[in-house]
Design a protein around this motif. Structure first.
Motif, PDB file in Angstrom:
ATOM      1  N   GLU A 109      14.613  69.418  62.651  1.00 45.41           N
ATOM      2  CA  GLU A 109      14.513  67.965  62.714  1.00 45.41           C
ATOM      3  C   GLU A 109      14.203  67.500  64.130  1.00 45.41           C
ATOM      4  O   GLU A 109      14.595  68.145  65.108  1.00 45.41           O
ATOM      5  CB  GLU A 109      15.841  67.318  62.277  1.00 45.41           C
ATOM      6  N   PHE A 110      13.538  66.342  64.242  1.00 44.63           N
ATOM      7  CA  PHE A 110      13.367  65.710  65.541  1.00 44.63           C
ATOM      8  C   PHE A 110      14.736  65.261  66.043  1.00 44.63           C
ATOM      9  O   PHE A 110      15.569  64.779  65.260  1.00 44.63           O
ATOM     10  CB  PHE A 110      12.414  64.519  65.436  1.00 44.63           C
ATOM     11  N   VAL A 111      14.966  65.438  67.333  1.00 46.66           N
ATOM     12  CA  VAL A 111      16.318  65.231  67.865  1.00 46.66           C
ATOM     13  C   VAL A 111      16.767  63.773  67.799  1.00 46.66           C
ATOM     14  O   VAL A 111      17.963  63.490  67.911  1.00 46.66           O
ATOM     15  CB  VAL A 111      16.428  65.745  69.324  1.00 46.66           C
ATOM     16  N   ASP A 112      15.832  62.835  67.592  1.00 48.61           N
ATOM     17  CA  ASP A 112      16.227  61.432  67.538  1.00 48.61           C
ATOM     18  C   ASP A 112      16.378  60.922  66.104  1.00 48.61           C
ATOM     19  O   ASP A 112      16.522  59.725  65.879  1.00 48.61           O
ATOM     20  CB  ASP A 112      15.224  60.555  68.298  1.00 48.61           C
ATOM     21  N   ARG A 113      16.355  61.823  65.125  1.00 50.09           N
ATOM     22  CA  ARG A 113      16.543  61.402  63.734  1.00 50.09           C
ATOM     23  C   ARG A 113      17.921  60.754  63.585  1.00 50.09           C
ATOM     24  O   ARG A 113      18.947  61.311  64.001  1.00 50.09           O
ATOM     25  CB  ARG A 113      16.425  62.592  62.788  1.00 50.09           C
ATOM     26  N   THR A 144      24.927  63.332  60.641  1.00 52.28           N
ATOM     27  CA  THR A 144      25.388  63.493  59.264  1.00 52.28           C
ATOM     28  C   THR A 144      24.905  64.819  58.687  1.00 52.28           C
ATOM     29  O   THR A 144      25.651  65.514  57.987  1.00 52.28           O
ATOM     30  CB  THR A 144      24.875  62.332  58.386  1.00 52.28           C
ATOM     31  N   GLU A 145      23.661  65.179  58.970  1.00 52.28           N
ATOM     32  CA  GLU A 145      23.119  66.449  58.483  1.00 52.28           C
ATOM     33  C   GLU A 145      23.888  67.636  59.055  1.00 52.28           C
ATOM     34  O   GLU A 145      24.144  68.622  58.345  1.00 52.28           O
ATOM     35  CB  GLU A 145      21.633  66.550  58.831  1.00 52.28           C
ATOM     36  N   GLN A 181      27.505  72.172  57.948  1.00 54.71           N
ATOM     37  CA  GLN A 181      28.717  72.930  58.252  1.00 54.71           C
ATOM     38  C   GLN A 181      29.639  73.006  57.032  1.00 54.71           C
ATOM     39  O   GLN A 181      30.278  74.031  56.787  1.00 54.71           O
ATOM     40  CB  GLN A 181      29.444  72.306  59.450  1.00 54.71           C
ATOM     41  N   LYS A 182      29.678  71.922  56.247  1.00 56.10           N
ATOM     42  CA  LYS A 182      30.509  71.912  55.048  1.00 56.10           C
ATOM     43  C   LYS A 182      29.906  72.782  53.947  1.00 56.10           C
ATOM     44  O   LYS A 182      30.609  73.588  53.319  1.00 56.10           O
ATOM     45  CB  LYS A 182      30.670  70.470  54.549  1.00 56.10           C
ATOM     46  N   ALA A 230      15.793  63.150  46.792  1.00 56.57           N
ATOM     47  CA  ALA A 230      15.829  64.570  47.172  1.00 56.57           C
ATOM     48  C   ALA A 230      14.917  64.835  48.363  1.00 56.57           C
ATOM     49  O   ALA A 230      15.252  65.621  49.261  1.00 56.57           O
ATOM     50  CB  ALA A 230      15.429  65.439  45.985  1.00 56.57           C
ATOM     51  N   ASN A 231      13.752  64.171  48.390  1.00 52.29           N
ATOM     52  CA  ASN A 231      12.857  64.291  49.549  1.00 52.29           C
ATOM     53  C   ASN A 231      13.580  63.856  50.820  1.00 52.29           C
ATOM     54  O   ASN A 231      13.459  64.479  51.875  1.00 52.29           O
ATOM     55  CB  ASN A 231      11.617  63.412  49.369  1.00 52.29           C
ATOM     56  N   GLY A 232      14.345  62.773  50.703  1.00 49.37           N
ATOM     57  CA  GLY A 232      15.065  62.241  51.855  1.00 49.37           C
ATOM     58  C   GLY A 232      16.152  63.170  52.361  1.00 49.37           C
ATOM     59  O   GLY A 232      16.535  63.100  53.525  1.00 49.37           O
ATOM     60  N   PHE A 233      16.640  64.054  51.492  1.00 48.26           N
ATOM     61  CA  PHE A 233      17.681  64.995  51.883  1.00 48.26           C
ATOM     62  C   PHE A 233      17.115  66.304  52.431  1.00 48.26           C
ATOM     63  O   PHE A 233      17.870  67.203  52.797  1.00 48.26           O
ATOM     64  CB  PHE A 233      18.602  65.302  50.698  1.00 48.26           C
ATOM     65  N   ASN A 234      15.794  66.397  52.493  1.00 49.42           N
ATOM     66  CA  ASN A 234      15.169  67.588  53.084  1.00 49.42           C
ATOM     67  C   ASN A 234      15.538  67.678  54.560  1.00 49.42           C
ATOM     68  O   ASN A 234      15.319  66.744  55.323  1.00 49.42           O
ATOM     69  CB  ASN A 234      13.647  67.506  52.931  1.00 49.42           C
ATOM     70  N   ARG A 235      16.105  68.810  54.948  1.00 55.13           N
ATOM     71  CA  ARG A 235      16.546  68.984  56.342  1.00 55.13           C
ATOM     72  C   ARG A 235      15.573  69.830  57.167  1.00 55.13           C
ATOM     73  O   ARG A 235      15.830  70.092  58.337  1.00 55.13           O
ATOM     74  CB  ARG A 235      17.937  69.649  56.366  1.00 55.13           C
TER      75      ARG A 235
END
Length: 360
Positions: free
Chosen positions: A210-214, A219-220, A225-226, A307-312
């Motif tokens: 991910e881009f560091v400013d997301r 939250t991701e 980690q969970k 689901a697209n939005g949850f792509n990490r």
């Protein structure tokens, strides 16, 4: 390319006023009255709109006679860490089990203050904490290979087993004795023309890019980690190194497909959507509706979009190739300007002679 469309100029100027980090690497603003150029997040006093022009690469700004701003240092900060920081990291990695002190940094003409500020800003920790994380990751791997805790502790520079055990548990979450079957998530930073990114990986593969400013990044991290029952610590492995190489090739216009192994914890539906995303060809786009139909769930358009939005894993799982039904660009975690840049980058390189590395 010199930006000439007035709407784009107005958008970029507003991004400059807002110091919008989503535009880092998207444009370089050149100030005609001072002959300097900056990136979007520059802290210097803002010029008037009539006194600026915008280019899409800093090379074009340089070729036009402008010089880099001393405040935002666009040729450094738009792409990679300052040279002194890179040098400090290289020095540490030569002897990762030894503490690299401020005195040693100064001996090598490196400003400890500069390095400290950069790590605090870009990693949320000090350089010393970064070093400790690397040493603990090394210790974790050595424990798994069968090396004795006592030997690891003293090889890592600790003067006592209790000190080593405390620091180990702080980062890994369990004591050396109880962590042999644990997993860790390693985090590393890479640079791109669109700004820096974080890449995370377990021993099973890449789990985040991910881009560091997301905005959702913190939250991701918590979700990962969970889901993986693992702690995030600074470090590298074969997967993070491969991801860095392949992402560099992608931005250089040399790669259409990715071979890096992925680790994508999520629901069965989410993973089916992410697999569908990977099937969208380089340089092409699909709508959410087309995705839903392909998945044989034509009425699940909103669920697919969610689901697209949850792509990490940005770029490698190319959610940037999904657009609205009307052909307009829709939400993208890295920002719509980045999405537009990525699509134009792929269109531009679609018919060029890429190093066509297949996905295997």
């Amino acid at each position: 390319m010199l930006i000439t469309q007035q709407k784009t100029i107005n958008d970029y100027y507003q991004a400059l006023l807002d110091r919008n980090s989503n535009y880092v690497g998207i444009f370089y603003v050149c100030v005609k009255t001072t002959s300097v150029f900056c990136i979007a997040t520059c802290r210097a006093r803002k010029p008037k709109l009539k006194n600026v022009v915008f280019y899409t690469t800093f090379k074009e700004a340089l070729d036009s006679g402008y010089r880099p701003c001393k405040v935002c240092k666009p040729t450094e900060n738009a792409n990679e860490a300052p040279k002194q920081v890179i040098k400090a990291i290289e020095l540490f990695k030569k002897r990762p089990k030894e503490k690299l002190s401020d005195f040693q940094l100064k001996e090598n003409e490196i400003s400890p203050e500069l390095v400290r500020r950069w790590f605090k800003k870009n990693y949320g920790m000090t350089f010393q904490a970064f070093q400790r994380m690397y040493r603990i990751n090394s210790a974790f791997n050595e424990l798994k290979s069968g090396k004795k805790t006592t030997d690891i502790a003293f090889d890592s520079g600790y003067e006592s087993l209790s000190g080593f055990g405390y620091m180990y548990k702080k980062f890994i979450g369990k004591s050396p004795k109880n962590s042999l079957y644990n997993n860790v998530i390693l985090i590393s930073r890479l640079t791109t023309p669109l700004g820096p990114m974080f890449v995370c990986a377990t021993e099973d593969g890449i789990c985040l890019l991910e881009f560091v400013d997301r905005k959702m990044l913190e939250t991701e991290f918590k979700q990962l980690q969970k889901l993986l029952e693992a702690k995030i610590i600074a470090g590298e492995n074969e997967h993070t190194l491969q991801a860095q190489q392949e992402i560099t090739e992608y931005f250089n216009g040399q790669r259409k497909y990715f071979n890096v192994t992925l680790c994508t914890p999520g629901t069965d539906f989410q993973n089916s959507v992410w697999s569908c995303l990977k099937e969208i060809p380089y340089g092409e786009t699909r709508t959410y509706q087309q995705q839903a139909i392909k998945l044989r769930k034509p009425k699940a358009i909103r669920a697919v979009a969610s689901a697209n939005g949850f792509n990490r894993i940005a770029i490698v799982i190319p959610c940037h190739r999904v657009i609205g039904k009307n052909g307009h660009l829709t939400g993208y975690g890295g920002g719509l300007e980045r999405k537009k840049w990525l699509l134009e980058h792929e269109t531009k390189n679609l018919n060029t002679n890429l190093v066509n590395l297949s996905s295997g």
